[in-house]
Scaffold this active site. Structure first.
Site, PDB file in Angstrom:
ATOM      1  N   ALA A  33      52.999  99.660-147.982  1.00  0.00           N
ATOM      2  CA  ALA A  33      52.633  99.115-146.671  1.00  0.00           C
ATOM      3  C   ALA A  33      53.360  99.904-145.582  1.00  0.00           C
ATOM      4  O   ALA A  33      53.921 100.971-145.837  1.00  0.00           O
ATOM      5  CB  ALA A  33      52.969  97.634-146.602  1.00  0.00           C
ATOM      6  N   ASN A  34      53.348  99.400-144.361  1.00  0.00           N
ATOM      7  CA  ASN A  34      54.074 100.048-143.256  1.00  0.00           C
ATOM      8  C   ASN A  34      54.572  98.981-142.296  1.00  0.00           C
ATOM      9  O   ASN A  34      54.360  97.785-142.520  1.00  0.00           O
ATOM     10  CB  ASN A  34      53.181 101.085-142.566  1.00  0.00           C
ATOM     11  CG  ASN A  34      51.940 100.452-141.987  1.00  0.00           C
ATOM     12  OD1 ASN A  34      52.005  99.625-141.086  1.00  0.00           O
ATOM     13  ND2 ASN A  34      50.775 100.815-142.531  1.00  0.00           N
TER      14      ASN A  34
END
Ligand code: CTP
Ligand code: CA
Length: 225
Positions: A33-34
């Site tokens: 993810a980020n």
């Protein structure tokens, strides 16, 4: 400070907004993810609805509530976001792509939880995801497409390169190395980068930034009409 726009200047305008991060599965319980929280995209969706637009918000996983008057489509991966955005786009007048879409996804996600004692995982093979903004631009016709560029360095040069490479009408550049403009902040310091030039703004609360981006989008739509 500016008050939120009261007038319904986006009545009958149909706007697609992509927002949030994407999650790319490694196995059923793990993902890549980020740091995106979705706040910018949700602020734009909320402001557009308040100004009378019909808003479709294609959102990756976030902790945020659906803004009043907004239709949200929940997605998880970059591929799902691509499919939802491409399906919604023909029924829209404009798209504003704020999502932090994963650029890479595991080539072969495991169908079971990986166990450290058995698989000795020390690398994950990745493949590139599809560029949603570029794909929308390739089908945009008379529609208006706005992208974002979150950068830590060479902000305006990177934003200008993205404007050209993707074929967008406008790129909203923000310097995420600044505390007042980073992922998760309630303020942002943007520059509007278009083929006619660059307009740098001061640091402002997200609702004002949202109205600013929508003003620019509205003006581009009026230019088409
Ligand atoms: N974007 C998208 N789909 C992708 C990647 C990016 O729609 N697969 C959109 C983002 O929503 C944003 C714009 O493209 O509006 C720029 O995203 P960014 O990550 O800054 O650009 P990239 O082309 O992926 O370049 P890089 O990450 O290397 O800076
Ligand atoms: Ca990217």
């Amino acid at each position: 400070l500016d008050a939120p726009r009261a007038e319904k200047d986006l009545q009958l305008t149909r706007i697609l907004v992509t927002a949030g991060p994407t999650h790319e599965a490694i196995d059923p319980v793990r993902y890549i993810a980020n740091a995106s929280t979705g706040k910018m995209g949700y602020a734009i969706a909320a402001a557009a609805a308040r100004r009378g637009a019909q808003v479709t918000l294609v959102s990756g996983p976030t902790a945020l509530q659906v803004p009043e008057g907004v239709v949200r489509m929940d997605v998880t991966s970059a591929q799902e976001m691509y499919e939802a955005a491409m399906a919604a786009f023909p029924g829209c007048d404009a798209a504003i792509c704020t999502a932090a879409v994963a650029d890479y996804t595991p080539a072969a996600p495991a169908d079971h939880k990986l166990k450290k004692a058995h698989e000795h995982l020390n690398s994950i093979e990745l493949v590139e995801t599809r560029d949603i903004l570029a794909s929308l631009c390739s089908q945009k016709g008379e529609r208006v497409v706005v992208g974002f560029a979150a950068e830590t360095n060479d902000l305006l040069a990177n934003a200008q390169a993205k404007l050209v490479r993707k074929g967008a009408d406008l790129i909203v550049a923000n310097d995420v190395s600044r505390r007042d403009s980073t992922f998760g902040a309630d303020t942002s310091r943007i520059a509007l980068v278009s083929p006619v030039g660059v307009t740098q703004r001061e640091t402002r609360p997200l609702p004002e930034v949202a109205d600013d981006v929508l003003d620019a989008t509205r003006d581009l739509l009026r230019g088409r009409a």
